[in-house]
Design a protein around this motif. Structure first.
Motif, PDB file in Angstrom:
ATOM      1  N   ALA A 153      -8.511  92.410  15.217  1.00 40.30           N
ATOM      2  CA  ALA A 153      -8.610  93.233  14.017  1.00 40.30           C
ATOM      3  C   ALA A 153      -9.094  92.381  12.853  1.00 40.30           C
ATOM      4  O   ALA A 153      -8.854  91.170  12.802  1.00 40.30           O
ATOM      5  CB  ALA A 153      -7.264  93.869  13.672  1.00 40.30           C
ATOM      6  N   GLU A 154      -9.746  93.025  11.908  1.00 39.16           N
ATOM      7  CA  GLU A 154     -10.292  92.352  10.741  1.00 39.16           C
ATOM      8  C   GLU A 154      -9.188  92.212   9.683  1.00 39.16           C
ATOM      9  O   GLU A 154      -9.149  92.926   8.675  1.00 39.16           O
ATOM     10  CB  GLU A 154     -11.463  93.161  10.183  1.00 39.16           C
ATOM     11  CG  GLU A 154     -12.247  92.466   9.077  1.00 39.16           C
ATOM     12  CD  GLU A 154     -13.032  91.255   9.545  1.00 39.16           C
ATOM     13  OE1 GLU A 154     -13.150  90.299   8.755  1.00 39.16           O
ATOM     14  OE2 GLU A 154     -13.524  91.263  10.689  1.00 39.16           O
ATOM     15  N   ILE A 155      -8.246  91.298   9.943  1.00 33.94           N
ATOM     16  CA  ILE A 155      -7.126  91.073   9.039  1.00 33.94           C
ATOM     17  C   ILE A 155      -6.918  89.575   8.855  1.00 33.94           C
ATOM     18  O   ILE A 155      -7.514  88.763   9.570  1.00 33.94           O
ATOM     19  CB  ILE A 155      -5.830  91.724   9.565  1.00 33.94           C
ATOM     20  CG1 ILE A 155      -5.425  91.128  10.934  1.00 33.94           C
ATOM     21  CG2 ILE A 155      -5.978  93.237   9.659  1.00 33.94           C
ATOM     22  CD1 ILE A 155      -4.084  91.623  11.456  1.00 33.94           C
ATOM     23  N   GLY A 156      -6.043  89.220   7.905  1.00 33.76           N
ATOM     24  CA  GLY A 156      -5.703  87.826   7.682  1.00 33.76           C
ATOM     25  C   GLY A 156      -4.334  87.729   7.044  1.00 33.76           C
ATOM     26  O   GLY A 156      -3.758  88.733   6.597  1.00 33.76           O
ATOM     27  N   PRO A 157      -3.758  86.530   6.976  1.00 39.42           N
ATOM     28  CA  PRO A 157      -2.413  86.363   6.414  1.00 39.42           C
ATOM     29  C   PRO A 157      -2.380  86.565   4.906  1.00 39.42           C
ATOM     30  O   PRO A 157      -3.375  86.323   4.206  1.00 39.42           O
ATOM     31  CB  PRO A 157      -2.055  84.923   6.793  1.00 39.42           C
ATOM     32  CG  PRO A 157      -3.377  84.234   6.901  1.00 39.42           C
ATOM     33  CD  PRO A 157      -4.332  85.261   7.443  1.00 39.42           C
ATOM     34  N   ASP A 158      -1.214  87.018   4.419  1.00 43.94           N
ATOM     35  CA  ASP A 158      -0.973  87.168   2.981  1.00 43.94           C
ATOM     36  C   ASP A 158      -1.997  88.093   2.326  1.00 43.94           C
ATOM     37  O   ASP A 158      -2.400  87.882   1.171  1.00 43.94           O
ATOM     38  CB  ASP A 158      -0.944  85.802   2.289  1.00 43.94           C
ATOM     39  CG  ASP A 158       0.118  84.889   2.881  1.00 43.94           C
ATOM     40  OD1 ASP A 158       1.264  85.351   3.060  1.00 43.94           O
ATOM     41  OD2 ASP A 158      -0.195  83.718   3.186  1.00 43.94           O
ATOM     42  N   GLN A 159      -2.401  89.122   3.071  1.00 45.22           N
ATOM     43  CA  GLN A 159      -3.300  90.148   2.562  1.00 45.22           C
ATOM     44  C   GLN A 159      -2.747  91.511   2.983  1.00 45.22           C
ATOM     45  O   GLN A 159      -2.288  91.676   4.109  1.00 45.22           O
ATOM     46  CB  GLN A 159      -4.719  89.970   3.136  1.00 45.22           C
ATOM     47  CG  GLN A 159      -5.360  88.639   2.821  1.00 45.22           C
ATOM     48  CD  GLN A 159      -6.671  88.437   3.565  1.00 45.22           C
ATOM     49  OE1 GLN A 159      -7.178  89.333   4.242  1.00 45.22           O
ATOM     50  NE2 GLN A 159      -7.243  87.245   3.425  1.00 45.22           N
ATOM     51  N   TRP A 160      -2.808  92.475   2.073  1.00 41.31           N
ATOM     52  CA  TRP A 160      -2.321  93.812   2.413  1.00 41.31           C
ATOM     53  C   TRP A 160      -3.200  94.462   3.470  1.00 41.31           C
ATOM     54  O   TRP A 160      -4.425  94.322   3.453  1.00 41.31           O
ATOM     55  CB  TRP A 160      -2.296  94.702   1.174  1.00 41.31           C
ATOM     56  CG  TRP A 160      -1.171  94.411   0.223  1.00 41.31           C
ATOM     57  CD1 TRP A 160      -1.253  93.771  -0.979  1.00 41.31           C
ATOM     58  CD2 TRP A 160       0.211  94.752   0.405  1.00 41.31           C
ATOM     59  NE1 TRP A 160      -0.011  93.682  -1.556  1.00 41.31           N
ATOM     60  CE2 TRP A 160       0.910  94.280  -0.741  1.00 41.31           C
ATOM     61  CE3 TRP A 160       0.924  95.395   1.417  1.00 41.31           C
ATOM     62  CZ2 TRP A 160       2.286  94.446  -0.888  1.00 41.31           C
ATOM     63  CZ3 TRP A 160       2.293  95.555   1.267  1.00 41.31           C
ATOM     64  CH2 TRP A 160       2.962  95.090   0.127  1.00 41.31           C
ATOM     65  N   LEU A 161      -2.568  95.160   4.398  1.00 43.59           N
ATOM     66  CA  LEU A 161      -3.280  95.984   5.371  1.00 43.59           C
ATOM     67  C   LEU A 161      -2.531  97.296   5.507  1.00 43.59           C
ATOM     68  O   LEU A 161      -1.343  97.395   5.204  1.00 43.59           O
ATOM     69  CB  LEU A 161      -3.410  95.272   6.727  1.00 43.59           C
ATOM     70  CG  LEU A 161      -2.118  94.918   7.478  1.00 43.59           C
ATOM     71  CD1 LEU A 161      -1.621  96.071   8.363  1.00 43.59           C
ATOM     72  CD2 LEU A 161      -2.330  93.683   8.334  1.00 43.59           C
ATOM     73  N   HIS A 162      -3.227  98.299   5.977  1.00 45.85           N
ATOM     74  CA  HIS A 162      -2.616  99.610   6.191  1.00 45.85           C
ATOM     75  C   HIS A 162      -2.547  99.868   7.691  1.00 45.85           C
ATOM     76  O   HIS A 162      -3.574  99.931   8.378  1.00 45.85           O
ATOM     77  CB  HIS A 162      -3.443 100.702   5.519  1.00 45.85           C
ATOM     78  CG  HIS A 162      -2.823 102.069   5.616  1.00 45.85           C
ATOM     79  ND1 HIS A 162      -1.728 102.446   4.872  1.00 45.85           N
ATOM     80  CD2 HIS A 162      -3.125 103.141   6.402  1.00 45.85           C
ATOM     81  CE1 HIS A 162      -1.392 103.691   5.162  1.00 45.85           C
ATOM     82  NE2 HIS A 162      -2.218 104.136   6.089  1.00 45.85           N
ATOM     83  N   LEU A 163      -1.322  99.997   8.193  1.00 49.83           N
ATOM     84  CA  LEU A 163      -1.085 100.238   9.617  1.00 49.83           C
ATOM     85  C   LEU A 163      -0.725 101.703   9.824  1.00 49.83           C
ATOM     86  O   LEU A 163       0.159 102.232   9.142  1.00 49.83           O
ATOM     87  CB  LEU A 163       0.045  99.347  10.120  1.00 49.83           C
ATOM     88  CG  LEU A 163       0.440  99.495  11.602  1.00 49.83           C
ATOM     89  CD1 LEU A 163      -0.681  99.012  12.508  1.00 49.83           C
ATOM     90  CD2 LEU A 163       1.731  98.730  11.886  1.00 49.83           C
ATOM     91  N   ARG A 164      -1.373 102.328  10.781  1.00 50.59           N
ATOM     92  CA  ARG A 164      -1.084 103.730  11.117  1.00 50.59           C
ATOM     93  C   ARG A 164      -0.904 103.855  12.630  1.00 50.59           C
ATOM     94  O   ARG A 164      -1.721 103.349  13.406  1.00 50.59           O
ATOM     95  CB  ARG A 164      -2.209 104.649  10.664  1.00 50.59           C
ATOM     96  CG  ARG A 164      -2.058 106.095  11.154  1.00 50.59           C
ATOM     97  CD  ARG A 164      -3.103 107.005  10.583  1.00 50.59           C
ATOM     98  NE  ARG A 164      -3.042 108.331  11.215  1.00 50.59           N
ATOM     99  CZ  ARG A 164      -3.266 109.476  10.586  1.00 50.59           C
ATOM    100  NH1 ARG A 164      -3.571 109.474   9.309  1.00 50.59           N
ATOM    101  NH2 ARG A 164      -3.202 110.624  11.245  1.00 50.59           N
TER     102      ARG A 164
END
Length: 219
Positions: A153-164
């Motif tokens: 997934a296009e994510i990283g630490p200490d960053q907001w993400l939206h999980l559904r």
């Protein structure tokens, strides 16, 4: 019939119960949230595979859920007690039984997110589904070497993400920041259970803006 539970998570919801975690109101980047991490006792003296690592480590919420949609914003990274294998594990447990002896869970590993440019196979291990107690991540990897229960997934630490999560029967579809990343046939038990905000070893996570809608969602 559908029902909806919405909470900003700028404080601990009334009736919530902490299991091996601490949960306190916090402000991060000007946003009210719940800060959740394992207790120091579990982090320092717990037994892997019993007290943590795909175990009942969550803030259990007073929400009954069987099928439907769960959405929440998560910002996670490493805790001061993080071991070297920690990845910022944080997510949502659902269909938690009254004795917490079975549940399903989806969590993210932001340090495996594509924004950190991790080496293979970690680049395919940013999102995980597991079913407690039998089907933890390591057993799923062994039984399904195609990796069908985890995804990049296009994510990283200490960053907001939206999980559904969209859940119906044995199916669970996972979306991160509006992008479908995983759809699995679960090994968990069907039926009604609670919802929990999940963290694992070495994680400091913030949760905000929870929405749980019960009712059929997948066709």
């Amino acid at each position: 019939m559908t029902s909806e539970f919405v909470h900003r998570l700028d404080g601990v919801p009334k009736g919530a119960r902490a299991h091996s975690v601490s949960a306190v109101a916090a402000t991060v980047e000007g946003r009210g949230a719940l800060r959740i991490s394992l207790t120091d006792e579990v982090s320092l003296h717990g037994v892997p595979g019993r007290d943590y690592i795909d175990a009942p480590t969550f803030l259990e919420l007073p929400v009954a859920f069987a099928d439907g949609t769960i959405e929440v914003d998560i910002r996670s990274g490493l805790h001061r007690l993080a071991p070297d294998y920690a990845r910022g594990f944080a997510g949502v447990a659902y269909r938690i039984s009254p004795r917490r002896d079975h549940f399903d869970c989806v969590y993210v590993r932001p340090l495996n997110g594509l924004r950190t440019n991790p080496p293979p196979p970690r680049d395919r291990r940013a999102v995980q589904h597991f079913s407690y107690p039998e089907w933890t991540f390591d057993r799923l990897r062994e039984a399904y070497p195609d990796g069908r229960y985890e995804a990049g997934a296009e994510i990283g630490p200490d960053q907001w993400l939206h999980l559904r999560l969209d859940v119906q029967g044995e199916r669970c579809r996972v979306t991160v920041d509006g992008v479908p990343v995983l759809e699995v046939t679960t090994h968990g038990r069907w039926g009604m259970g609670a919802v929990g905000l999940f963290v694992d070893i070495g994680t400091e996570a913030y949760f905000a803006d929870l929405r749980v809608v019960s009712g059929s969602v997948l066709d």
